[in-house]
Each structure stands twice: as C-alpha cells, then as structure tokens.
Motif scaffolding. Sequence first.
Motif, PDB file in Angstrom:
ATOM      1  N   ASP A 282       7.548  45.009  69.315  1.00 20.70           N
ATOM      2  CA  ASP A 282       6.896  45.344  68.112  1.00 20.70           C
ATOM      3  C   ASP A 282       5.970  44.720  68.111  1.00 20.70           C
ATOM      4  O   ASP A 282       4.832  44.633  67.139  1.00 20.70           O
ATOM      5  CB  ASP A 282       8.292  45.907  67.113  1.00 20.70           C
ATOM      6  N   ASP A 283       5.712  43.742  68.227  1.00 17.07           N
ATOM      7  CA  ASP A 283       4.914  42.225  66.980  1.00 17.07           C
ATOM      8  C   ASP A 283       3.841  41.906  68.088  1.00 17.07           C
ATOM      9  O   ASP A 283       2.442  41.965  67.613  1.00 17.07           O
ATOM     10  CB  ASP A 283       5.581  41.060  67.550  1.00 17.07           C
ATOM     11  N   ILE A 284       3.478  42.711  69.639  1.00 11.92           N
ATOM     12  CA  ILE A 284       2.196  42.496  70.600  1.00 11.92           C
ATOM     13  C   ILE A 284       1.074  42.856  69.809  1.00 11.92           C
ATOM     14  O   ILE A 284       1.188  43.831  69.910  1.00 11.92           O
ATOM     15  CB  ILE A 284       2.669  42.715  71.566  1.00 11.92           C
TER      16      ILE A 284
ATOM     17  N   VAL B 230      -2.266  40.036  72.902  1.00  7.01           N
ATOM     18  CA  VAL B 230      -1.998  39.054  72.228  1.00  7.01           C
ATOM     19  C   VAL B 230      -0.340  38.868  71.649  1.00  7.01           C
ATOM     20  O   VAL B 230       0.171  39.148  71.258  1.00  7.01           O
ATOM     21  CB  VAL B 230      -3.224  39.187  71.289  1.00  7.01           C
ATOM     22  N   SER B 231       0.287  37.496  72.465  1.00  8.31           N
ATOM     23  CA  SER B 231       1.133  36.492  71.776  1.00  8.31           C
ATOM     24  C   SER B 231       1.351  36.328  70.299  1.00  8.31           C
ATOM     25  O   SER B 231       0.661  35.058  70.623  1.00  8.31           O
ATOM     26  CB  SER B 231       2.225  36.252  72.605  1.00  8.31           C
ATOM     27  N   PRO B 232       1.898  36.869  69.062  1.00 12.39           N
ATOM     28  CA  PRO B 232       1.694  36.150  68.030  1.00 12.39           C
ATOM     29  C   PRO B 232       2.103  35.116  67.843  1.00 12.39           C
ATOM     30  O   PRO B 232       1.894  33.448  67.505  1.00 12.39           O
ATOM     31  CB  PRO B 232       2.036  36.495  67.222  1.00 12.39           C
ATOM     32  N   ARG B 233       3.717  34.468  68.880  1.00 10.08           N
ATOM     33  CA  ARG B 233       4.325  33.225  69.449  1.00 10.08           C
ATOM     34  C   ARG B 233       2.696  31.804  70.418  1.00 10.08           C
ATOM     35  O   ARG B 233       2.593  30.645  69.338  1.00 10.08           O
ATOM     36  CB  ARG B 233       4.941  33.230  70.297  1.00 10.08           C
ATOM     37  N   GLU B 234       2.100  32.300  70.790  1.00 11.71           N
ATOM     38  CA  GLU B 234       1.221  31.523  71.321  1.00 11.71           C
ATOM     39  C   GLU B 234       0.770  31.218  70.619  1.00 11.71           C
ATOM     40  O   GLU B 234      -0.279  29.708  70.379  1.00 11.71           O
ATOM     41  CB  GLU B 234       0.702  32.502  72.578  1.00 11.71           C
ATOM     42  N   VAL B 235      -0.297  32.116  69.289  1.00  9.28           N
ATOM     43  CA  VAL B 235      -1.394  31.590  68.701  1.00  9.28           C
ATOM     44  C   VAL B 235      -0.915  30.728  67.313  1.00  9.28           C
ATOM     45  O   VAL B 235      -1.296  29.863  67.036  1.00  9.28           O
ATOM     46  CB  VAL B 235      -1.898  32.631  68.212  1.00  9.28           C
ATOM     47  N   GLU B 236       0.460  30.976  67.101  1.00  3.34           N
ATOM     48  CA  GLU B 236       0.739  30.069  66.104  1.00  3.34           C
ATOM     49  C   GLU B 236       1.397  28.925  66.237  1.00  3.34           C
ATOM     50  O   GLU B 236       1.309  27.736  66.236  1.00  3.34           O
ATOM     51  CB  GLU B 236       2.175  30.694  65.668  1.00  3.34           C
ATOM     52  N   ASP B 237       1.532  28.452  67.858  1.00  3.43           N
ATOM     53  CA  ASP B 237       1.375  27.003  67.769  1.00  3.43           C
ATOM     54  C   ASP B 237       0.289  26.908  68.380  1.00  3.43           C
ATOM     55  O   ASP B 237       0.260  24.585  67.897  1.00  3.43           O
ATOM     56  CB  ASP B 237       2.117  27.436  70.302  1.00  3.43           C
TER      57      ASP B 237
ATOM     58  N   ALA C 149       2.699  28.948  60.006  1.00  4.75           N
ATOM     59  CA  ALA C 149       1.711  29.789  60.046  1.00  4.75           C
ATOM     60  C   ALA C 149       2.971  30.701  60.413  1.00  4.75           C
ATOM     61  O   ALA C 149       3.933  31.161  61.013  1.00  4.75           O
ATOM     62  CB  ALA C 149       0.812  29.727  60.892  1.00  4.75           C
ATOM     63  N   ALA C 150       2.150  31.695  60.447  1.00  8.31           N
ATOM     64  CA  ALA C 150       2.604  33.276  60.548  1.00  8.31           C
ATOM     65  C   ALA C 150       1.117  33.894  61.353  1.00  8.31           C
ATOM     66  O   ALA C 150      -0.180  33.891  60.287  1.00  8.31           O
ATOM     67  CB  ALA C 150       3.123  34.168  59.836  1.00  8.31           C
ATOM     68  N   VAL C 151       1.121  35.192  62.983  1.00 11.15           N
ATOM     69  CA  VAL C 151       0.389  36.126  63.126  1.00 11.15           C
ATOM     70  C   VAL C 151       0.798  36.738  63.594  1.00 11.15           C
ATOM     71  O   VAL C 151       1.581  37.629  63.958  1.00 11.15           O
ATOM     72  CB  VAL C 151       0.157  35.228  64.275  1.00 11.15           C
ATOM     73  N   ILE C 152      -0.589  38.485  62.748  1.00 15.21           N
ATOM     74  CA  ILE C 152       0.242  39.881  62.737  1.00 15.21           C
ATOM     75  C   ILE C 152      -1.296  40.364  63.147  1.00 15.21           C
ATOM     76  O   ILE C 152      -2.618  39.615  63.250  1.00 15.21           O
ATOM     77  CB  ILE C 152       0.759  40.163  61.222  1.00 15.21           C
ATOM     78  N   GLY C 153      -1.343  41.664  63.516  1.00 17.60           N
ATOM     79  CA  GLY C 153      -1.998  42.266  63.791  1.00 17.60           C
ATOM     80  C   GLY C 153      -2.264  43.269  62.551  1.00 17.60           C
ATOM     81  O   GLY C 153      -1.404  43.622  61.788  1.00 17.60           O
TER      82      GLY C 153
ATOM     83  N   SER D 179      -6.684  46.770  66.921  1.00 18.74           N
ATOM     84  CA  SER D 179      -5.763  45.367  66.032  1.00 18.74           C
ATOM     85  C   SER D 179      -6.963  44.359  66.051  1.00 18.74           C
ATOM     86  O   SER D 179      -7.508  44.270  67.332  1.00 18.74           O
ATOM     87  CB  SER D 179      -4.683  45.519  65.922  1.00 18.74           C
ATOM     88  N   ALA D 180      -7.171  43.811  64.925  1.00 24.23           N
ATOM     89  CA  ALA D 180      -7.699  42.435  64.700  1.00 24.23           C
ATOM     90  C   ALA D 180      -6.358  41.489  64.951  1.00 24.23           C
ATOM     91  O   ALA D 180      -5.322  41.111  64.111  1.00 24.23           O
ATOM     92  CB  ALA D 180      -8.783  42.248  63.650  1.00 24.23           C
ATOM     93  N   VAL D 181      -6.343  40.079  64.957  1.00 25.10           N
ATOM     94  CA  VAL D 181      -5.851  39.047  64.824  1.00 25.10           C
ATOM     95  C   VAL D 181      -5.948  38.621  63.461  1.00 25.10           C
ATOM     96  O   VAL D 181      -6.799  38.025  63.355  1.00 25.10           O
ATOM     97  CB  VAL D 181      -6.233  38.173  66.007  1.00 25.10           C
ATOM     98  N   LYS D 182      -4.477  37.844  62.624  1.00 26.74           N
ATOM     99  CA  LYS D 182      -4.482  37.649  61.625  1.00 26.74           C
ATOM    100  C   LYS D 182      -4.510  36.710  61.169  1.00 26.74           C
ATOM    101  O   LYS D 182      -2.487  37.005  61.964  1.00 26.74           O
ATOM    102  CB  LYS D 182      -4.782  38.537  60.012  1.00 26.74           C
ATOM    103  N   ALA D 183      -4.934  35.619  61.044  1.00 26.36           N
ATOM    104  CA  ALA D 183      -3.456  34.368  60.870  1.00 26.36           C
ATOM    105  C   ALA D 183      -2.983  34.139  59.444  1.00 26.36           C
ATOM    106  O   ALA D 183      -4.191  33.957  58.708  1.00 26.36           O
ATOM    107  CB  ALA D 183      -4.323  33.085  61.360  1.00 26.36           C
ATOM    108  N   VAL D 184      -1.709  33.752  58.560  1.00 27.19           N
ATOM    109  CA  VAL D 184      -1.702  33.599  57.282  1.00 27.19           C
ATOM    110  C   VAL D 184      -1.099  32.206  57.620  1.00 27.19           C
ATOM    111  O   VAL D 184      -0.260  31.889  58.106  1.00 27.19           O
ATOM    112  CB  VAL D 184      -0.231  34.361  56.998  1.00 27.19           C
ATOM    113  N   ILE D 185      -1.306  31.023  56.636  1.00 23.19           N
ATOM    114  CA  ILE D 185      -1.168  30.144  56.844  1.00 23.19           C
ATOM    115  C   ILE D 185      -1.067  28.800  55.449  1.00 23.19           C
ATOM    116  O   ILE D 185      -1.543  29.746  54.108  1.00 23.19           O
ATOM    117  CB  ILE D 185      -2.584  29.205  57.347  1.00 23.19           C
ATOM    118  N   VAL D 186       0.018  28.457  55.300  1.00 23.01           N
ATOM    119  CA  VAL D 186       0.401  27.562  54.247  1.00 23.01           C
ATOM    120  C   VAL D 186       0.275  26.308  54.675  1.00 23.01           C
ATOM    121  O   VAL D 186       0.876  26.009  55.390  1.00 23.01           O
ATOM    122  CB  VAL D 186       2.199  28.062  53.643  1.00 23.01           C
TER     123      VAL D 186
END
Length: 517
Positions: free
Chosen positions: A414-416, A424-431, A442-446, A454-461
């Motif tokens: 469901d996260d792809i 896009v694998s969120p894990r690959e972008v998060e690494d 960091a977390a990556v969602i669509g 869908s667009a790739v979004k990065a959420v960062i602390v």
Amino acid sequence: MQLEEFLESTARVASTKVALVCGDHRLTYGEIEGQCNRLAHSLVAAGVERGDRVMIYLENSVEAVLAVFATLKAGAVFVMINPTTKAERFAYILNHCRAAAVVTDGAKFESVRSALDGSSVKAVILTGAEREKQNGRRVLSLGEIVADETIHSEPPGKRRIDVDLATLVYTSGSTGRPKGVMITHLNAVTAAHSIISYLENTAGDVVVNVLPLAFGYGLYQVFMMFRVGGTVVLERSFTYPAAVLDRIVREKATGFPMIPTIAAMLLQLDLTNWDFSHLRYITNAGAAMPLEHIAKLRRLIPHVKIYSMYGQTECTRVTYLPPDQIDTRPGSVGRGMPNQEHYVVDESGERVGCGVVGELVVRGSHVMRGYWEMPEETDKALRPGPLPGERVLHTGDLFKTDEEGYLYFVARKDDIIKTRGEKVSPREVEDVLYALPGVAHAAVIGVPDEILGSAVKAVIVPRAGVQLTEREVLRHCAAHLDDYMVPKFVEFRDEMPTTASGKVAKRVLSEEAGQTA
C-alpha cells in the motif's frame, strides 16, 4: 508447552533469581510465580473461564507482567491494550473480543468506566484500589490479591493445550478497523524459541525494554528472558533517553531492543559518555532501520552486535541478519530464522527469482490462527500453501532477494508510490535522506497530483540546532536518486507523528497532505 510454563519452569530451578526490574521494584522468579498464582485463582473465582478474554490496560509495570501470566494460568486469553489508547478504541476492542475481565489502574478505569456498562465484563481488577461493587460488577484490588496469603500460591490446574489461544493482539487499524490477531500458545512458544536460538540468549542476559508490552516486540522480551532465566528491566518509554542509557549501564544490560525512532533519538546524544562494555547486542524490528543509523552505531559501539530483523504481528518474526553480515549487507533484513520457511511471489502467486520484487509469503507454526471473528480478512491473509491442506501467510510486504537468499525490504504494498508511470519505494528515498547531515527523522509518502498521478513528498525533522533548506534536500536527492524518485515536495516539522508502537504514522502524514492539497 504453554507460555506460562516459561515462568513456572524457571521459578522451580531459580526461584531467588531476579526476574523483573521496574522502577524501584526488583522481583524474583519465586515472588512473581506466587503472586501470579494468587491472581490466577482470583480470576477463576471471579468467573473467568477457559478461553475468556482478559483485557490488560496498563503502562509497562510489574502489574502488567503479573496480569499476563495470571491470565494464562487461569486458562484465559490476554489482550494487551496500549496505555495511550483512547476510550473509543478501548470500547471497540472490549466489545469486539467480548472481554470477561479488565485489569487496569484507577485513572484509566475512570476514563473507560462508561464503556463497561452493558458489556460482558464480569470483574475489574484495579492496581491499588479497594474492593467494591460497581453496577453489580466485582471490582477487586490487585495489590490486596497478591498479598493475600489465604489464596493458593500454587498454580491452578491446567485448563488448556498448546493449540489454544494465548493472546489477541489488536493491530493499529491503519488500514481500517483494528483486527485481533489470534496467537496460540504454540505460535508464541515457537517464535520465542527461534528468536532465543539466534540471539543466543542465556540466564546471564539482562535486557532493558522501553517498548510497550502491547507491542509484540516488547512483550517477547519478557517471554524470552523468563524462558532462559534472564532478567528483564522494564522502562515505561524512551522519553528520557539519557535516563534509559544510565539504566543500561547501571544494570549491566546485555541486550537492548529498539526501533528506528529510538535509534534516531539515541544518535543525537554523545554515546561516548556511557560505558556500554556489558552490552552484547542491539536488535531492530518494527520497521527497517536507516542505513545511516546502522553505520553510525557500528562506528560508535563497534563491539555490540546489531541484529536487523523483520516480522509482523501475524507471525512475530520471520528473518534476522547475522551480525557478521551487517557491514556487507546493511540494507538486508537477513534470511529466515529457525523453524520457518518463506518465499517471494508475483501477483499471480508464482515464485520469483533473485532481484525480482514480489510479496513475501511465510509458513510455519508461528503463523497466527487468523483474525478474531473476521473470516474475510483472515482469508485474504491466510491462503492455500504448497502442501495439501495448509494455509500460509501473505504478508502484504514487498521484498527482493540477492543470489544468496538474503531478503531486502522494498515497501508495504500500500505504500508504493506510482509516479510518472514508475514505482517508487519510500524506503529507498528515506535512506538517501538520512545520509544528509542534519536529518533526524525522515518519511516519504505519495500525495495526489493531477499530472503525475502521485507525487513524492519528503517529510523531515531536522536535528536540534540544524537549519536545512528545501534546496539543500532536493540537491542532495538529485545527486543520489533517479529523477523520478526525487521528491517534488519537502516539508519540515518539529516532530514526526508516530503510532502507539513508535513507528512513523504515515497514514497521518498522508491524511494531512490530502487535507492541505
């Protein structure tokens, strides 16, 4: 073998050994065994029968551990409820599992008292409350029960066998209604024995656990230590990391289970201030640990073995990466643990070769019986296996293997993120994001996009005191990722929303992104 026998067998041979440390309390196996037996007899006297469900709604505490083993000794099924659970969710689980008893404290009892009216609950056991009557329901004091020497300190007669249910573990409900995962004694004992074997646990181990007991990963720390005769040190949380590290040093802990959010907090401290010479291993489960975190831990505490693991509530654990492989395969979650099998299949159910992404399928005696009174959901997860008459677990997680059979997590199905016709694998972008200095979480969602789908979004602390810009993040990603994987949006936050078990709550991020789109 049944789970309560982990305690009983160790209490017979090591009754004076310290089993549990929590706050200022230090209880031996003999003390815990006697108190659990008194509580078990009281549950039976209150009308709890074989197979009944007992809800345990407590913080990590001595009382929570007593309640778990007393419920098992009474032949009942324990249902651990995360202490942060709100009244509405509590009421849903209470009615869904038709609980016969509830063990909680006074404050929580007041918050859920109305949910008990008209329910199946026969008795409430409160930590430190006086005996009373409440709408015809017995309200008992746990403290009085365990101190009452007129109650039998021997265990009740066995009332179940190993294929009977031991616990219902309710999922977070991130994809719909919470589901009660049915775990039998055989499921849990099998999983515990396998994990003990590869961690090489012994009676000399001391494990500091900050994970909630409502989270299987946290609960099994107690089961495993009680099985081998070790000591478990319970902490309520990792809210104060320095205090927990002090406890690890003071108790000469040999094991410390963590999840990625704990690792991120840990790595913001100067670990050279603590003496970890007794620490033998760290484990990680619940979610894949960022590669950058693994590398930093290896540099800072090189003598400590790091076990990257993968599992699900539905089967507890599947794989582990041997520590001698952590430097050469840091992105892998390993190969199968003892006494289970797994394989990767495509959408038609056919097995795939190495390097091909597919869904992980698991078979073994550690796999759940199903979801409590949810036959349709059960049939989606448990499907016919390769041998006649068996059912195997379809995890819903996507993996690929290398030529030697080591597994690499790609994403939840469901996260792809499907963007520009690519996956896009969120894990690959998060690494990649974690490799950028200054990123704490960091977390990556669509997110919905009219052109891309869908667009790739990065959420960062960011780390404390670090100022990051969107331009820095995008430049870093462009240097390390294919262009379709580079985030279109970057959001900075002071903190990341998490689930009750400490995982990043991506559903919350997605819902918020949808509201602001």
